[in-house]
Write a protein that holds these residues in place. Sequence first.
Motif, PDB file in Angstrom:
ATOM      1  N   ASP A 149       0.780  -1.182   0.085  1.00 14.82           N
ATOM      2  CA  ASP A 149      -0.203  -0.015  -0.172  1.00 14.82           C
ATOM      3  C   ASP A 149       0.976   1.415   0.092  1.00 14.82           C
ATOM      4  O   ASP A 149       0.414   2.291  -0.641  1.00 14.82           O
ATOM      5  N   ALA A 150       2.022   1.350   0.712  1.00 20.73           N
ATOM      6  CA  ALA A 150       3.027   2.226   0.650  1.00 20.73           C
ATOM      7  C   ALA A 150       3.449   2.467  -0.790  1.00 20.73           C
ATOM      8  O   ALA A 150       3.455   3.819  -1.268  1.00 20.73           O
ATOM      9  N   GLY A 151       3.841   1.295  -1.565  1.00 19.91           N
ATOM     10  CA  GLY A 151       4.408   1.467  -2.724  1.00 19.91           C
ATOM     11  C   GLY A 151       2.955   2.213  -3.715  1.00 19.91           C
ATOM     12  O   GLY A 151       3.450   2.892  -4.621  1.00 19.91           O
ATOM     13  N   THR A 152       1.621   1.958  -3.413  1.00 21.21           N
ATOM     14  CA  THR A 152       0.885   2.202  -4.128  1.00 21.21           C
ATOM     15  C   THR A 152       0.528   3.790  -4.115  1.00 21.21           C
ATOM     16  O   THR A 152       0.357   4.363  -4.849  1.00 21.21           O
ATOM     17  N   HIS A 153       0.905   4.218  -3.117  1.00 19.18           N
ATOM     18  CA  HIS A 153       0.703   5.658  -2.526  1.00 19.18           C
ATOM     19  C   HIS A 153       1.875   6.426  -3.139  1.00 19.18           C
ATOM     20  O   HIS A 153       1.770   7.625  -3.805  1.00 19.18           O
ATOM     21  N   LEU A 154       3.011   5.640  -3.485  1.00 16.89           N
ATOM     22  CA  LEU A 154       4.201   6.261  -4.108  1.00 16.89           C
ATOM     23  C   LEU A 154       3.692   6.435  -5.565  1.00 16.89           C
ATOM     24  O   LEU A 154       3.975   7.557  -6.272  1.00 16.89           O
ATOM     25  N   VAL A 155       3.238   5.297  -6.106  1.00 11.93           N
ATOM     26  CA  VAL A 155       3.143   5.274  -7.670  1.00 11.93           C
ATOM     27  C   VAL A 155       2.009   6.178  -8.184  1.00 11.93           C
ATOM     28  O   VAL A 155       2.257   6.706  -9.261  1.00 11.93           O
ATOM     29  N   GLU A 156       0.976   6.304  -7.127  1.00 11.11           N
ATOM     30  CA  GLU A 156      -0.275   7.063  -7.592  1.00 11.11           C
ATOM     31  C   GLU A 156       0.067   8.673  -7.279  1.00 11.11           C
ATOM     32  O   GLU A 156      -1.007   9.331  -7.557  1.00 11.11           O
ATOM     33  N   ASN A 157       1.136   8.721  -6.658  1.00  7.51           N
ATOM     34  CA  ASN A 157       1.218  10.211  -6.380  1.00  7.51           C
ATOM     35  C   ASN A 157       1.314  11.072  -7.707  1.00  7.51           C
ATOM     36  O   ASN A 157       2.209  10.529  -8.633  1.00  7.51           O
ATOM     37  N   PRO A 158       0.628  12.231  -7.952  1.00 10.47           N
ATOM     38  CA  PRO A 158       0.649  12.915  -9.246  1.00 10.47           C
ATOM     39  C   PRO A 158       2.171  13.425  -9.742  1.00 10.47           C
ATOM     40  O   PRO A 158       2.429  13.388 -10.900  1.00 10.47           O
ATOM     41  N   HIS A 159       2.857  13.608  -8.777  1.00 17.03           N
ATOM     42  CA  HIS A 159       4.239  13.942  -9.052  1.00 17.03           C
ATOM     43  C   HIS A 159       5.101  12.816  -9.399  1.00 17.03           C
ATOM     44  O   HIS A 159       6.260  13.249  -9.925  1.00 17.03           O
ATOM     45  N   LEU A 160       4.655  11.618  -9.177  1.00 16.52           N
ATOM     46  CA  LEU A 160       5.685  10.520  -9.293  1.00 16.52           C
ATOM     47  C   LEU A 160       5.202   9.413 -10.014  1.00 16.52           C
ATOM     48  O   LEU A 160       5.986   8.614 -10.593  1.00 16.52           O
ATOM     49  N   ARG A 167       6.101  -0.094 -11.553  1.00 13.06           N
ATOM     50  CA  ARG A 167       7.197  -0.470 -10.702  1.00 13.06           C
ATOM     51  C   ARG A 167       6.601  -0.830  -9.316  1.00 13.06           C
ATOM     52  O   ARG A 167       7.631  -0.820  -8.453  1.00 13.06           O
ATOM     53  N   GLN A 168       5.448  -1.256  -9.218  1.00 13.37           N
ATOM     54  CA  GLN A 168       4.909  -1.376  -7.820  1.00 13.37           C
ATOM     55  C   GLN A 168       5.485  -2.621  -7.275  1.00 13.37           C
ATOM     56  O   GLN A 168       5.945  -2.325  -6.100  1.00 13.37           O
ATOM     57  N   MET A 169       5.609  -3.589  -7.944  1.00 12.39           N
ATOM     58  CA  MET A 169       6.557  -4.870  -7.225  1.00 12.39           C
ATOM     59  C   MET A 169       7.713  -4.441  -6.836  1.00 12.39           C
ATOM     60  O   MET A 169       8.174  -4.893  -5.859  1.00 12.39           O
ATOM     61  N   LEU A 170       8.537  -3.783  -7.687  1.00 11.34           N
ATOM     62  CA  LEU A 170       9.918  -3.382  -7.295  1.00 11.34           C
ATOM     63  C   LEU A 170      10.015  -2.484  -6.054  1.00 11.34           C
ATOM     64  O   LEU A 170      10.706  -2.693  -5.229  1.00 11.34           O
ATOM     65  N   ILE A 171       9.183  -1.561  -6.088  1.00 11.56           N
ATOM     66  CA  ILE A 171       9.113  -0.526  -4.908  1.00 11.56           C
ATOM     67  C   ILE A 171       8.703  -1.434  -3.553  1.00 11.56           C
ATOM     68  O   ILE A 171       9.243  -1.049  -2.447  1.00 11.56           O
ATOM     69  N   LEU A 173       9.202  -4.606  -3.016  1.00  6.82           N
ATOM     70  CA  LEU A 173      10.213  -5.313  -2.481  1.00  6.82           C
ATOM     71  C   LEU A 173      11.390  -4.378  -1.811  1.00  6.82           C
ATOM     72  O   LEU A 173      11.898  -4.950  -0.868  1.00  6.82           O
ATOM     73  N   LEU A 174      11.572  -3.218  -2.495  1.00  8.20           N
ATOM     74  CA  LEU A 174      12.703  -2.447  -1.989  1.00  8.20           C
ATOM     75  C   LEU A 174      12.354  -1.999  -0.580  1.00  8.20           C
ATOM     76  O   LEU A 174      12.964  -1.763   0.478  1.00  8.20           O
ATOM     77  N   LEU A 175      11.078  -1.577  -0.350  1.00  6.89           N
ATOM     78  CA  LEU A 175      10.366  -1.242   0.987  1.00  6.89           C
ATOM     79  C   LEU A 175      10.866  -2.395   1.938  1.00  6.89           C
ATOM     80  O   LEU A 175      11.306  -2.193   3.184  1.00  6.89           O
ATOM     81  N   ILE A 176      10.470  -3.417   1.806  1.00  7.45           N
ATOM     82  CA  ILE A 176      10.590  -4.638   2.540  1.00  7.45           C
ATOM     83  C   ILE A 176      12.043  -5.122   2.868  1.00  7.45           C
ATOM     84  O   ILE A 176      12.354  -5.170   3.986  1.00  7.45           O
ATOM     85  N   ALA A 177      12.923  -4.933   1.801  1.00  8.91           N
ATOM     86  CA  ALA A 177      14.450  -4.792   2.006  1.00  8.91           C
ATOM     87  C   ALA A 177      15.006  -3.872   2.913  1.00  8.91           C
ATOM     88  O   ALA A 177      15.801  -4.284   3.809  1.00  8.91           O
ATOM     89  N   LEU A 178      14.362  -2.656   2.932  1.00  9.93           N
ATOM     90  CA  LEU A 178      14.911  -1.407   3.578  1.00  9.93           C
ATOM     91  C   LEU A 178      14.461  -1.791   5.117  1.00  9.93           C
ATOM     92  O   LEU A 178      15.128  -1.583   6.096  1.00  9.93           O
ATOM     93  N   LEU A 179      13.335  -2.489   5.233  1.00  6.23           N
ATOM     94  CA  LEU A 179      12.686  -2.877   6.497  1.00  6.23           C
ATOM     95  C   LEU A 179      13.857  -4.001   7.123  1.00  6.23           C
ATOM     96  O   LEU A 179      14.336  -3.668   8.568  1.00  6.23           O
ATOM     97  N   THR A 399       5.014 -11.461  -1.438  1.00  4.31           N
ATOM     98  CA  THR A 399       4.818 -10.299  -2.177  1.00  4.31           C
ATOM     99  C   THR A 399       4.557 -10.700  -3.551  1.00  4.31           C
ATOM    100  O   THR A 399       3.985 -10.329  -4.446  1.00  4.31           O
ATOM    101  N   TRP A 400       5.692 -11.616  -3.915  1.00  2.00           N
ATOM    102  CA  TRP A 400       5.713 -12.278  -5.435  1.00  2.00           C
ATOM    103  C   TRP A 400       4.383 -13.073  -5.608  1.00  2.00           C
ATOM    104  O   TRP A 400       3.942 -12.769  -6.748  1.00  2.00           O
ATOM    105  N   ILE A 401       3.964 -13.653  -4.678  1.00  2.00           N
ATOM    106  CA  ILE A 401       2.798 -14.610  -4.951  1.00  2.00           C
ATOM    107  C   ILE A 401       1.807 -13.823  -5.176  1.00  2.00           C
ATOM    108  O   ILE A 401       0.760 -14.019  -6.022  1.00  2.00           O
ATOM    109  N   PHE A 402       1.462 -12.728  -4.164  1.00  2.00           N
ATOM    110  CA  PHE A 402       0.291 -11.822  -4.499  1.00  2.00           C
ATOM    111  C   PHE A 402       0.573 -10.569  -5.375  1.00  2.00           C
ATOM    112  O   PHE A 402      -0.401  -9.722  -5.476  1.00  2.00           O
ATOM    113  N   ASP A 403       1.485 -10.617  -6.097  1.00  2.00           N
ATOM    114  CA  ASP A 403       1.921  -9.678  -7.264  1.00  2.00           C
ATOM    115  C   ASP A 403       1.865  -8.251  -6.494  1.00  2.00           C
ATOM    116  O   ASP A 403       1.263  -7.307  -7.160  1.00  2.00           O
TER     117      ASP A 403
END
Length: 655
Positions: A149-160, A167-171, A173-179, A399-403
Amino acid sequence: MAPTDAAPLSRLRAWMLEGLSDMAGARQAQAQAQAPSAAPPHPHKGQRWWRVMCLTGVDYFSTLGYQPGIAALAAGLLSPIATIVLVIVTLVGALPVYRRVAEESPHGQGSIAMLERLLSFWQGKIFVLTLLGFAATDFLITITLSAADAGTHLVENPHLTEVLHGRQMLITLLLIALLGAVFLKGFLEAIGVAVVLVAAYLVLNAVVVGVGIWHVIVAPHVITDWSAALTAQHGSPLAMLGVSLIVFPKLALGLSGFETGVAVMPHVEGSKGDTEEKPAGRIRGAKKLLTTSAVIMSCFLICTSFITSVLIPENEFERGGQANGRALAFLAHRYLGDGFGTVYDVSTIAILWFAGASAMAGLLNLMPRYLPRYGMAPHWARAVRPMVLVFTLVAFLVTWIFDASVDAQGGAYATGVLVLISSAAIAVTIAARRAGQRGWTVGFGIISAVFLYTTVVNVIERPDGVKIGACFITGIILVSLLSRLARSFELRVTNVELDDLAERFVRDIAHRRIRFIANEPDSRDIAEYRDKLEQIRKDNDIPAQEDFIFTEVSIADPSEFEADLRVHGEVLHGRYRVLTLQSASVPNALAALLLHVRDTTGGLPHMYFEWTEGSPLANFLRFFLFGQGEVAPVTREVLREAEPDRSRRPRVHVG
């Protein structure tokens, strides 16, 4: 060259296993804690209940980021009415249940510990492992769904959106990796950060809700249109209520946070008169925490489900729509501009990420609370960093299973939440019945039935949750049993205590060769001890003047892995000295006794056995499951692992 190459690997291993404690270290720490000269631990003062509420709120309140959208997809125009049903279930059902859980389990163990106390032996352990599987589902899906959902808010932000589109999947995975990276570095759960995040997030949501309600007031036709469409779809109000009762299980995400609310109880500040046995002040604070968070969330759920239903077109909630997974952010951008909307997105992303951190901390606290105590965790699982890697990799897989879809993970998340709430309702029902509280028993029984119905409906309609839960359960049970098998010969007695008579027996023979006879108690008549003694003397060619002490172990709960050992002395038939022990395992108890006698007397004790009849494999299975079986060789193996120095190892004789 080899030592140079080995050095980085050694440093990496030491870093990964930092904080790893073994049984010996735990026993040494316990002995030091019990020493008369040991200073009493500094009492934990705790935090005000409202501050701790923010700690659980990062999980509970963050669901506003995706709950309105999921509710709209599940219930359509009925979303506000179904949400009201959900709120009633929350305030009349879940809240009373967890207020009772707070009374029964004031140290943060939660409903799983309550059920563990009610069940024993292997069936209790398997049941707890099953609940741990669903708890793992709850926490891990919290991580993956929040990151998605955090990735969704990033992707759907008008500025981004142009830069990040697709790139929803990549974002995610990166957020989980950061965690995971943060926890590998070392994460200290900061209540202060949670307070800031929750306060900012609730204020921003209040602004969005207020603006949404204002637009509904100034444009009354939206209510008229919604009401007309609702009547056209469902007819009478009674039909609407009936459909709402059917679909409300799909909205069960709004029930999350109660188990976490109980888990953080140890952080709640108590009263001056609180004791560890009766922390009344802490319990009162926890009840305030649970009640306040439930009321706040209920108000937001009703308001947000209403404004999103009447102000957002239905097609925008669908996958690919601008409100999918971010309904309130959609309203924030539409009615308050992209500047405020971006601030709202940043706040949402921050609290969702922190919700994942809270869930990771919950996993790292939950699993070590049970699995090591059951002997069902690999040795490295006592360290934080290897477990962080495991949980992070599993989160990648989920995350991969649920896309990286918020909607697709809703069922799995709801299943984990509902199973835990149902187990809590059942636990408090049993507790009320045992306390003789008939009214509460009936009330909690009805609540249990409601949550069981909700769970079953959710599983039938969205089986992904139970499938993921089943995978976690299977994995936990399989790894646990393999670990228990691998640690079968580990010395797992945490402390040995002899009563006065038992100490006198040991002291009387300490100046001679210390000899024990392992006896499986039967009738305990004089003939049993006389015949056993004669047989041991004959098999081992021991003179009649040599002295012996009988040792007898009775099995308590063979499914327990580690526990204290208490030894009682008694004289039977006026001549036979007998040490009686109660333990989960006969060989472990005998090995622990021999090592304790060696350490306290300075002598090297000897233990005499007779061979056990039957198949070695069958006897080993009896030992593994029931703590009995091939006692002599297993005792010797436990001693060999516990004491590598052969010259200091107590002797085992078999005739």
